[in-house]
Design a protein around this motif. Structure first.
Motif, PDB file in Angstrom:
ATOM      1  N   LEU A   1       0.847  -1.189   0.000  1.00  0.00           N
ATOM      2  CA  LEU A   1       0.000   0.000   0.000  1.00  0.00           C
ATOM      3  C   LEU A   1       0.890   1.250   0.000  1.00  0.00           C
ATOM      4  O   LEU A   1       1.904   1.313   0.703  1.00  0.00           O
ATOM      5  CB  LEU A   1      -0.905  -0.012   1.228  1.00  0.00           C
ATOM      6  CG  LEU A   1      -1.959   1.093   1.317  1.00  0.00           C
ATOM      7  CD1 LEU A   1      -3.036   0.866   0.254  1.00  0.00           C
ATOM      8  CD2 LEU A   1      -2.587   1.096   2.715  1.00  0.00           C
TER       9      LEU A   1
ATOM     10  N   HIS B   1      10.583  -2.860   6.432  1.00  0.00           N
ATOM     11  CA  HIS B   1       9.321  -3.572   6.610  1.00  0.00           C
ATOM     12  C   HIS B   1       9.580  -4.902   7.301  1.00  0.00           C
ATOM     13  O   HIS B   1      10.671  -5.471   7.203  1.00  0.00           O
ATOM     14  CB  HIS B   1       8.623  -3.838   5.269  1.00  0.00           C
ATOM     15  CG  HIS B   1       8.039  -2.617   4.627  1.00  0.00           C
ATOM     16  ND1 HIS B   1       8.797  -1.733   3.901  1.00  0.00           N
ATOM     17  CD2 HIS B   1       6.768  -2.130   4.623  1.00  0.00           C
ATOM     18  CE1 HIS B   1       8.025  -0.762   3.461  1.00  0.00           C
ATOM     19  NE2 HIS B   1       6.792  -0.970   3.879  1.00  0.00           N
TER      20      HIS B   1
ATOM     21  N   ASN C   1      -7.437  -5.957   1.456  1.00  0.00           N
ATOM     22  CA  ASN C   1      -7.871  -4.812   2.243  1.00  0.00           C
ATOM     23  C   ASN C   1      -6.832  -4.517   3.320  1.00  0.00           C
ATOM     24  O   ASN C   1      -6.548  -5.371   4.165  1.00  0.00           O
ATOM     25  CB  ASN C   1      -9.242  -5.091   2.874  1.00  0.00           C
ATOM     26  CG  ASN C   1      -9.744  -3.917   3.696  1.00  0.00           C
ATOM     27  OD1 ASN C   1      -9.416  -2.772   3.406  1.00  0.00           O
ATOM     28  ND2 ASN C   1     -10.520  -4.213   4.720  1.00  0.00           N
ATOM     29  N   TRP C   2      -6.249  -3.309   3.300  1.00  0.00           N
ATOM     30  CA  TRP C   2      -5.255  -2.892   4.279  1.00  0.00           C
ATOM     31  C   TRP C   2      -5.933  -2.009   5.329  1.00  0.00           C
ATOM     32  O   TRP C   2      -6.671  -1.084   4.991  1.00  0.00           O
ATOM     33  CB  TRP C   2      -4.136  -2.086   3.611  1.00  0.00           C
ATOM     34  CG  TRP C   2      -3.228  -2.900   2.737  1.00  0.00           C
ATOM     35  CD1 TRP C   2      -3.557  -3.534   1.578  1.00  0.00           C
ATOM     36  CD2 TRP C   2      -1.838  -3.147   2.944  1.00  0.00           C
ATOM     37  NE1 TRP C   2      -2.466  -4.167   1.041  1.00  0.00           N
ATOM     38  CE2 TRP C   2      -1.393  -3.940   1.856  1.00  0.00           C
ATOM     39  CE3 TRP C   2      -0.925  -2.764   3.917  1.00  0.00           C
ATOM     40  CZ2 TRP C   2      -0.075  -4.365   1.730  1.00  0.00           C
ATOM     41  CZ3 TRP C   2       0.392  -3.184   3.796  1.00  0.00           C
ATOM     42  CH2 TRP C   2       0.805  -3.976   2.726  1.00  0.00           C
ATOM     43  N   SER C   3      -5.661  -2.298   6.604  1.00  0.00           N
ATOM     44  CA  SER C   3      -6.184  -1.463   7.676  1.00  0.00           C
ATOM     45  C   SER C   3      -5.096  -1.249   8.719  1.00  0.00           C
ATOM     46  O   SER C   3      -4.337  -2.167   9.042  1.00  0.00           O
ATOM     47  CB  SER C   3      -7.416  -2.113   8.325  1.00  0.00           C
ATOM     48  OG  SER C   3      -7.095  -3.392   8.836  1.00  0.00           O
ATOM     49  N   LYS C   4      -5.004  -0.009   9.242  1.00  0.00           N
ATOM     50  CA  LYS C   4      -3.983   0.339  10.228  1.00  0.00           C
ATOM     51  C   LYS C   4      -4.437  -0.096  11.617  1.00  0.00           C
ATOM     52  O   LYS C   4      -5.515   0.289  12.077  1.00  0.00           O
ATOM     53  CB  LYS C   4      -3.712   1.841  10.196  1.00  0.00           C
ATOM     54  CG  LYS C   4      -2.586   2.299  11.124  1.00  0.00           C
ATOM     55  CD  LYS C   4      -2.441   3.806  11.125  1.00  0.00           C
ATOM     56  CE  LYS C   4      -2.049   4.328   9.761  1.00  0.00           C
ATOM     57  NZ  LYS C   4      -1.787   5.796   9.804  1.00  0.00           N
TER      58      LYS C   4
ATOM     59  N   CYS D   1       0.197  -9.421   8.783  1.00  0.00           N
ATOM     60  CA  CYS D   1       0.416  -8.022   9.110  1.00  0.00           C
ATOM     61  C   CYS D   1       1.780  -7.576   8.597  1.00  0.00           C
ATOM     62  O   CYS D   1       2.712  -8.376   8.482  1.00  0.00           O
ATOM     63  CB  CYS D   1       0.349  -7.788  10.623  1.00  0.00           C
ATOM     64  SG  CYS D   1      -1.277  -8.104  11.347  1.00  0.00           S
TER      65      CYS D   1
ATOM     66  N   TRP E   1       0.193  -2.700   9.976  1.00  0.00           N
ATOM     67  CA  TRP E   1      -0.917  -2.783   9.029  1.00  0.00           C
ATOM     68  C   TRP E   1      -1.404  -4.227   8.954  1.00  0.00           C
ATOM     69  O   TRP E   1      -0.610  -5.156   8.914  1.00  0.00           O
ATOM     70  CB  TRP E   1      -0.482  -2.322   7.646  1.00  0.00           C
ATOM     71  CG  TRP E   1      -0.122  -0.874   7.555  1.00  0.00           C
ATOM     72  CD1 TRP E   1       1.080  -0.312   7.848  1.00  0.00           C
ATOM     73  CD2 TRP E   1      -0.983   0.192   7.150  1.00  0.00           C
ATOM     74  NE1 TRP E   1       1.039   1.042   7.653  1.00  0.00           N
ATOM     75  CE2 TRP E   1      -0.214   1.385   7.210  1.00  0.00           C
ATOM     76  CE3 TRP E   1      -2.312   0.268   6.725  1.00  0.00           C
ATOM     77  CZ2 TRP E   1      -0.743   2.624   6.871  1.00  0.00           C
ATOM     78  CZ3 TRP E   1      -2.831   1.507   6.385  1.00  0.00           C
ATOM     79  CH2 TRP E   1      -2.059   2.663   6.469  1.00  0.00           C
ATOM     80  N   GLU E   2      -2.702  -4.399   8.938  1.00  0.00           N
ATOM     81  CA  GLU E   2      -3.307  -5.728   8.808  1.00  0.00           C
ATOM     82  C   GLU E   2      -3.866  -5.888   7.396  1.00  0.00           C
ATOM     83  O   GLU E   2      -4.523  -4.995   6.870  1.00  0.00           O
ATOM     84  CB  GLU E   2      -4.427  -5.901   9.833  1.00  0.00           C
ATOM     85  CG  GLU E   2      -5.086  -7.270   9.804  1.00  0.00           C
ATOM     86  CD  GLU E   2      -6.217  -7.369  10.813  1.00  0.00           C
ATOM     87  OE1 GLU E   2      -5.969  -7.882  11.923  1.00  0.00           O
ATOM     88  OE2 GLU E   2      -7.332  -6.898  10.498  1.00  0.00           O
ATOM     89  N   ILE E   3      -3.568  -7.041   6.782  1.00  0.00           N
ATOM     90  CA  ILE E   3      -4.055  -7.334   5.433  1.00  0.00           C
ATOM     91  C   ILE E   3      -5.177  -8.351   5.539  1.00  0.00           C
ATOM     92  O   ILE E   3      -4.985  -9.461   6.023  1.00  0.00           O
ATOM     93  CB  ILE E   3      -2.927  -7.881   4.537  1.00  0.00           C
ATOM     94  CG1 ILE E   3      -1.746  -6.897   4.508  1.00  0.00           C
ATOM     95  CG2 ILE E   3      -3.431  -8.123   3.124  1.00  0.00           C
ATOM     96  CD1 ILE E   3      -0.582  -7.387   3.696  1.00  0.00           C
TER      97      ILE E   3
ATOM     98  N   ALA F   1       1.760   2.744   3.234  1.00  0.00           N
ATOM     99  CA  ALA F   1       2.600   1.904   4.088  1.00  0.00           C
ATOM    100  C   ALA F   1       4.009   1.757   3.543  1.00  0.00           C
ATOM    101  O   ALA F   1       4.774   0.916   4.022  1.00  0.00           O
ATOM    102  CB  ALA F   1       1.967   0.527   4.251  1.00  0.00           C
TER     103      ALA F   1
END
Length: 327
Positions: free
Chosen positions: A190, A198, A234-237, A208, A224-226, A193
Protein backbone atom coordinates in the motif's frame (compact mmCIF):
# COMPACT_ATOMS: atom_id res chain seq x y z
CA UNK A 1 27.56 -75.17 -5.65
CA UNK A 2 29.59 -76.38 -2.69
CA UNK A 3 28.05 -78.64 -0.05
CA UNK A 4 30.34 -77.27 2.59
CA UNK A 5 28.43 -74.81 4.79
CA UNK A 6 30.03 -71.41 5.24
CA UNK A 7 31.94 -70.73 8.38
CA UNK A 8 30.18 -68.71 11.04
CA UNK A 9 31.44 -65.17 11.02
CA UNK A 10 31.93 -63.71 14.48
CA UNK A 11 31.47 -59.97 14.52
CA UNK A 12 34.05 -58.47 16.88
CA UNK A 13 32.96 -56.22 19.72
CA UNK A 14 33.36 -52.56 18.89
CA UNK A 15 33.39 -49.80 21.49
CA UNK A 16 30.82 -47.05 21.20
CA UNK A 17 33.46 -44.51 20.13
CA UNK A 18 34.36 -46.60 17.09
CA UNK A 19 30.70 -47.25 16.26
CA UNK A 20 30.01 -43.52 16.29
CA UNK A 21 32.90 -42.93 13.89
CA UNK A 22 31.34 -45.49 11.56
CA UNK A 23 27.85 -44.01 11.89
CA UNK A 24 29.19 -40.55 10.99
CA UNK A 25 29.88 -41.89 7.52
CA UNK A 26 26.48 -43.54 7.04
CA UNK A 27 23.53 -42.13 5.11
CA UNK A 28 20.27 -40.97 6.72
CA UNK A 29 18.44 -44.25 5.97
CA UNK A 30 21.09 -46.33 7.74
CA UNK A 31 20.99 -44.04 10.77
CA UNK A 32 17.20 -44.39 10.98
CA UNK A 33 17.55 -48.18 10.99
CA UNK A 34 20.20 -48.05 13.71
CA UNK A 35 18.08 -45.74 15.87
CA UNK A 36 15.23 -48.25 15.68
CA UNK A 37 17.33 -50.98 17.36
CA UNK A 38 17.30 -49.58 20.88
CA UNK A 39 16.47 -46.57 23.00
CA UNK A 40 20.17 -45.97 23.66
CA UNK A 41 21.05 -45.59 19.99
CA UNK A 42 17.92 -43.54 19.29
CA UNK A 43 18.92 -40.98 21.92
CA UNK A 44 22.62 -41.05 21.05
CA UNK A 45 22.18 -40.63 17.30
CA UNK A 46 19.50 -37.96 17.82
CA UNK A 47 21.62 -35.85 20.15
CA UNK A 48 22.73 -32.41 19.08
CA UNK A 49 26.38 -33.35 19.65
CA UNK A 50 26.30 -36.30 17.25
CA UNK A 51 24.36 -34.48 14.53
CA UNK A 52 26.77 -31.54 14.76
CA UNK A 53 29.74 -33.88 14.35
CA UNK A 54 28.08 -35.49 11.32
CA UNK A 55 27.49 -32.10 9.74
CA UNK A 56 31.11 -31.08 10.37
CA UNK A 57 32.40 -34.35 8.93
CA UNK A 58 30.44 -34.13 5.67
CA UNK A 59 31.11 -30.43 5.33
CA UNK A 60 34.84 -31.18 5.36
CA UNK A 61 34.28 -33.72 2.58
CA UNK A 62 32.55 -31.10 0.46
CA UNK A 63 30.37 -33.57 -1.45
CA UNK A 64 27.47 -34.24 0.92
CA UNK A 65 25.27 -32.16 3.15
CA UNK A 66 22.18 -32.57 5.29
CA UNK A 67 19.61 -30.32 6.91
CA UNK A 68 19.47 -30.44 10.69
CA UNK A 69 15.90 -30.32 12.06
CA UNK A 70 15.55 -29.66 15.77
CA UNK A 71 12.34 -29.96 17.78
CA UNK A 72 12.71 -27.80 20.93
CA UNK A 73 9.50 -29.17 22.48
CA UNK A 74 10.87 -32.72 22.84
CA UNK A 75 14.57 -31.95 22.40
CA UNK A 76 15.10 -34.33 19.48
CA UNK A 77 16.96 -33.83 16.22
CA UNK A 78 16.98 -35.52 12.85
CA UNK A 79 18.66 -35.10 9.50
CA UNK A 80 17.05 -34.86 6.09
CA UNK A 81 18.80 -34.76 2.70
CA UNK A 82 19.77 -31.28 1.59
CA UNK A 83 18.91 -30.63 -2.08
CA UNK A 84 21.82 -28.25 -2.83
CA UNK A 85 24.22 -31.19 -2.80
CA UNK A 86 22.72 -32.11 -6.20
CA UNK A 87 22.75 -28.60 -7.66
CA UNK A 88 24.85 -25.45 -7.86
CA UNK A 89 26.99 -25.26 -4.73
CA UNK A 90 28.29 -21.74 -5.49
CA UNK A 91 24.86 -20.09 -5.20
CA UNK A 92 23.42 -18.67 -2.00
CA UNK A 93 20.23 -20.40 -0.85
CA UNK A 94 17.63 -19.79 1.82
CA UNK A 95 14.87 -21.93 3.32
CA UNK A 96 11.44 -21.33 4.83
CA UNK A 97 9.60 -23.49 7.37
CA UNK A 98 5.83 -23.75 7.88
CA UNK A 99 3.23 -26.17 9.22
CA UNK A 100 0.46 -27.53 7.05
CA UNK A 101 -3.01 -26.33 8.17
CA UNK A 102 -4.53 -28.26 11.12
CA UNK A 103 -1.60 -30.68 11.18
CA UNK A 104 1.64 -31.39 13.03
CA UNK A 105 3.33 -32.06 9.69
CA UNK A 106 5.53 -29.34 8.29
CA UNK A 107 7.00 -28.27 4.99
CA UNK A 108 10.38 -26.77 4.06
CA UNK A 109 10.52 -24.60 0.95
CA UNK A 110 13.82 -24.24 -0.90
CA UNK A 111 14.81 -22.40 -4.09
CA UNK A 112 17.67 -23.57 -6.30
CA UNK A 113 19.12 -23.58 -9.78
CA UNK A 114 21.27 -26.31 -11.28
CA UNK A 115 24.05 -24.04 -12.55
CA UNK A 116 25.18 -20.59 -11.53
CA UNK A 117 24.82 -19.17 -15.06
CA UNK A 118 21.23 -20.35 -15.45
CA UNK A 119 18.36 -17.87 -15.11
CA UNK A 120 15.72 -20.50 -14.34
CA UNK A 121 14.94 -21.07 -10.67
CA UNK A 122 13.04 -24.03 -9.23
CA UNK A 123 11.14 -24.25 -5.95
CA UNK A 124 11.16 -27.57 -4.12
CA UNK A 125 9.06 -28.54 -1.10
CA UNK A 126 9.95 -31.06 1.60
CA UNK A 127 7.02 -32.77 3.35
CA UNK A 128 7.56 -34.29 6.80
CA UNK A 129 4.55 -36.55 6.22
CA UNK A 130 6.13 -38.16 3.13
CA UNK A 131 9.72 -37.68 4.41
CA UNK A 132 11.03 -36.49 1.07
CA UNK A 133 11.15 -33.55 -1.33
CA UNK A 134 7.85 -33.98 -3.14
CA UNK A 135 7.37 -30.85 -5.28
CA UNK A 136 9.44 -29.12 -7.97
CA UNK A 137 7.85 -25.97 -9.42
CA UNK A 138 9.35 -23.44 -11.83
CA UNK A 139 9.46 -20.01 -10.18
CA UNK A 140 7.97 -16.96 -11.90
CA UNK A 141 10.35 -14.06 -12.39
CA UNK A 142 9.01 -12.17 -9.37
CA UNK A 143 9.42 -15.21 -7.10
CA UNK A 144 13.09 -16.00 -7.70
CA UNK A 145 14.18 -15.07 -4.20
CA UNK A 146 13.55 -15.84 -0.56
CA UNK A 147 13.83 -13.48 2.37
CA UNK A 148 14.77 -14.55 5.91
CA UNK A 149 12.04 -12.24 7.19
CA UNK A 150 9.12 -14.44 6.14
CA UNK A 151 5.80 -15.37 7.73
CA UNK A 152 3.53 -18.40 7.36
CA UNK A 153 -0.24 -18.65 7.73
CA UNK A 154 -2.62 -21.50 6.86
CA UNK A 155 -0.04 -23.31 4.75
CA UNK A 156 0.96 -20.18 2.79
CA UNK A 157 4.44 -18.64 3.07
CA UNK A 158 4.92 -14.88 2.59
CA UNK A 159 8.15 -12.96 2.03
CA UNK A 160 9.22 -9.54 0.76
CA UNK A 161 10.33 -8.94 -2.82
CA UNK A 162 12.97 -6.20 -2.63
CA UNK A 163 14.06 -3.89 -5.42
CA UNK A 164 17.27 -4.69 -7.27
CA UNK A 165 18.54 -1.13 -6.86
CA UNK A 166 20.85 -0.91 -3.84
CA UNK A 167 19.92 2.75 -3.31
CA UNK A 168 16.24 1.93 -2.94
CA UNK A 169 15.69 -0.68 -0.23
CA UNK A 170 11.90 -0.48 -0.21
CA UNK A 171 10.03 -3.65 -1.20
CA UNK A 172 7.92 -3.80 -4.34
CA UNK A 173 5.39 -6.32 -3.08
CA UNK A 174 4.92 -9.42 -0.92
CA UNK A 175 5.38 -12.82 -2.58
CA UNK A 176 3.23 -15.74 -1.48
CA UNK A 177 3.51 -19.48 -2.09
CA UNK A 178 0.87 -22.02 -1.09
CA UNK A 179 2.17 -25.39 0.08
CA UNK A 180 -1.27 -26.87 -0.71
CA UNK A 181 -1.90 -25.59 -4.26
CA UNK A 182 1.79 -24.98 -5.18
CA UNK A 183 0.90 -21.57 -6.64
CA UNK A 184 2.62 -18.19 -6.34
CA UNK A 185 0.93 -14.86 -5.67
CA UNK A 186 1.66 -11.14 -5.22
CA UNK A 187 0.45 -8.54 -2.72
CA UNK A 188 1.52 -5.01 -3.66
CA UNK A 189 2.55 -2.69 -0.85
CA UNK A 190 0.00 0.00 0.00
CA UNK A 191 1.34 3.47 -0.93
CA UNK A 192 0.60 4.79 2.57
CA UNK A 193 2.60 1.90 4.09
CA UNK A 194 5.70 2.46 1.94
CA UNK A 195 8.87 2.96 4.05
CA UNK A 196 12.49 1.84 3.87
CA UNK A 197 12.04 -0.94 6.44
CA UNK A 198 9.32 -3.57 6.61
CA UNK A 199 8.62 -6.70 8.59
CA UNK A 200 6.02 -9.45 8.33
CA UNK A 201 4.03 -10.57 11.36
CA UNK A 202 1.01 -12.76 12.14
CA UNK A 203 -1.64 -11.25 14.41
CA UNK A 204 -5.10 -12.65 15.12
CA UNK A 205 -4.82 -15.19 12.31
CA UNK A 206 -4.08 -12.49 9.71
CA UNK A 207 -1.00 -11.33 7.85
CA UNK A 208 0.42 -8.02 9.11
CA UNK A 209 3.11 -5.68 7.83
CA UNK A 210 5.25 -3.52 10.08
CA UNK A 211 6.21 -0.29 8.28
CA UNK A 212 9.14 1.31 10.11
CA UNK A 213 10.71 4.78 10.00
CA UNK A 214 14.19 5.00 11.54
CA UNK A 215 16.44 7.94 12.51
CA UNK A 216 19.58 6.04 13.70
CA UNK A 217 18.56 6.11 17.37
CA UNK A 218 14.89 5.26 17.58
CA UNK A 219 12.13 4.17 15.24
CA UNK A 220 8.40 4.47 14.73
CA UNK A 221 6.54 1.34 13.62
CA UNK A 222 3.04 1.22 12.16
CA UNK A 223 1.33 -2.18 12.04
CA UNK A 224 -0.92 -2.78 9.03
CA UNK A 225 -3.31 -5.73 8.81
CA UNK A 226 -4.05 -7.33 5.43
CA UNK A 227 -7.53 -8.83 5.12
CA UNK A 228 -9.21 -10.68 2.25
CA UNK A 229 -5.93 -11.68 0.62
CA UNK A 230 -6.52 -11.98 -3.11
CA UNK A 231 -6.70 -9.69 -6.11
CA UNK A 232 -7.88 -6.73 -4.00
CA UNK A 233 -6.55 -7.13 -0.43
CA UNK A 234 -7.87 -4.81 2.24
CA UNK A 235 -5.26 -2.89 4.28
CA UNK A 236 -6.18 -1.46 7.68
CA UNK A 237 -3.98 0.34 10.23
CA UNK A 238 -3.95 -1.37 13.63
CA UNK A 239 -1.70 0.87 15.75
CA UNK A 240 1.63 2.70 15.93
CA UNK A 241 4.39 2.40 18.53
CA UNK A 242 7.90 3.78 19.12
CA UNK A 243 11.05 1.89 20.02
CA UNK A 244 14.80 2.26 20.50
CA UNK A 245 17.43 0.39 18.54
CA UNK A 246 17.69 -0.80 14.96
CA UNK A 247 14.65 -1.65 12.81
CA UNK A 248 15.98 -5.10 11.88
CA UNK A 249 15.62 -6.32 15.47
CA UNK A 250 12.98 -9.04 15.78
CA UNK A 251 9.46 -8.44 17.03
CA UNK A 252 6.40 -10.66 17.27
CA UNK A 253 2.82 -10.79 18.54
CA UNK A 254 1.63 -12.82 21.52
CA UNK A 255 -2.03 -12.46 22.51
CA UNK A 256 -2.24 -9.02 20.90
CA UNK A 257 0.93 -7.68 22.57
CA UNK A 258 4.23 -6.89 20.85
CA UNK A 259 7.40 -8.66 22.01
CA UNK A 260 10.31 -6.37 21.17
CA UNK A 261 14.08 -6.86 21.46
CA UNK A 262 16.67 -4.15 22.15
CA UNK A 263 20.41 -4.75 21.67
CA UNK A 264 23.27 -2.68 23.09
CA UNK A 265 26.95 -3.29 22.35
CA UNK A 266 29.92 -2.14 24.40
CA UNK A 267 33.64 -2.42 23.71
CA UNK A 268 36.64 -1.06 25.62
CA UNK A 269 38.86 0.85 23.19
CA UNK A 270 42.13 -0.09 24.86
CA UNK A 271 41.07 -3.72 25.29
CA UNK A 272 39.65 -5.08 22.00
CA UNK A 273 38.77 -8.39 23.62
CA UNK A 274 36.51 -6.72 26.17
CA UNK A 275 33.19 -6.91 24.33
CA UNK A 276 29.75 -6.94 25.92
CA UNK A 277 26.21 -7.28 24.64
CA UNK A 278 23.03 -6.49 26.52
CA UNK A 279 19.76 -7.89 25.16
CA UNK A 280 16.60 -6.43 26.64
CA UNK A 281 13.22 -7.99 25.83
CA UNK A 282 10.03 -6.08 26.55
CA UNK A 283 6.32 -6.72 26.13
CA UNK A 284 4.22 -3.80 24.96
CA UNK A 285 0.41 -3.69 24.98
CA UNK A 286 -0.55 -1.23 22.22
CA UNK A 287 -4.21 -1.04 23.21
CA UNK A 288 -3.53 -0.62 26.94
CA UNK A 289 -0.50 1.64 26.34
CA UNK A 290 1.52 -0.31 28.90
CA UNK A 291 5.02 -1.79 28.73
CA UNK A 292 6.98 -4.06 31.07
CA UNK A 293 10.23 -5.98 31.08
CA UNK A 294 10.46 -9.64 30.17
CA UNK A 295 14.15 -10.53 30.15
CA UNK A 296 17.51 -8.84 30.56
CA UNK A 297 20.60 -10.75 29.44
CA UNK A 298 24.29 -9.87 29.26
CA UNK A 299 26.97 -11.64 27.21
CA UNK A 300 30.76 -11.24 27.22
CA UNK A 301 30.89 -10.96 23.44
CA UNK A 302 28.99 -9.50 20.50
CA UNK A 303 25.72 -11.42 20.22
CA UNK A 304 22.94 -10.61 17.77
CA UNK A 305 19.43 -11.99 18.05
CA UNK A 306 18.10 -12.83 14.60
CA UNK A 307 14.61 -14.23 15.13
CA UNK A 308 11.85 -15.03 17.60
CA UNK A 309 9.31 -17.84 17.47
CA UNK A 310 6.89 -19.60 19.81
CA UNK A 311 5.76 -23.12 20.45
CA UNK A 312 3.06 -24.51 22.71
CA UNK A 313 3.62 -27.28 25.20
CA UNK A 314 1.95 -30.50 24.02
CA UNK A 315 -1.31 -29.85 22.14
CA UNK A 316 -2.80 -27.46 24.65
CA UNK A 317 -1.96 -23.82 25.10
CA UNK A 318 -0.69 -24.27 28.63
CA UNK A 319 1.98 -21.61 28.22
CA UNK A 320 4.02 -19.86 25.61
CA UNK A 321 7.79 -20.28 25.49
CA UNK A 322 10.10 -17.97 23.61
CA UNK A 323 12.72 -19.62 21.44
CA UNK A 324 15.53 -17.42 20.18
CA UNK A 325 18.18 -17.88 17.51
CA UNK A 326 21.45 -16.16 18.32
CA UNK A 327 24.57 -15.81 16.22
Amino acid sequence: MSDIPPKKLIIPYLPDEMCLEIFKRCDAKTLRNVKATSRYWRETLSSYEFVSEVSTFWKSKGDRSHLLVWNPAIGSTKMIPDPPRHFCTKCAFLYTFAYFPNSVNYGIVHLYKRQQCQKTWTLTLYSSAEKKWVVNVSCPEYGRSLDPNYASLDGVIYWMKWRDNDRDMSPIFIVSFSMLTHKFGQIFILAEATTNYHGLLIHGGKLCVGAINYDHKRYNCTIWEIDSIGETPNWSKLFTYDGYGHPYLPAMFIDGDVIQVLEKYYQVDDLPHMKHTIIHMTRWSPFKKTQYNLKWMQFDNFVRMRSLSTYYDLLFQLGVNLVSMML
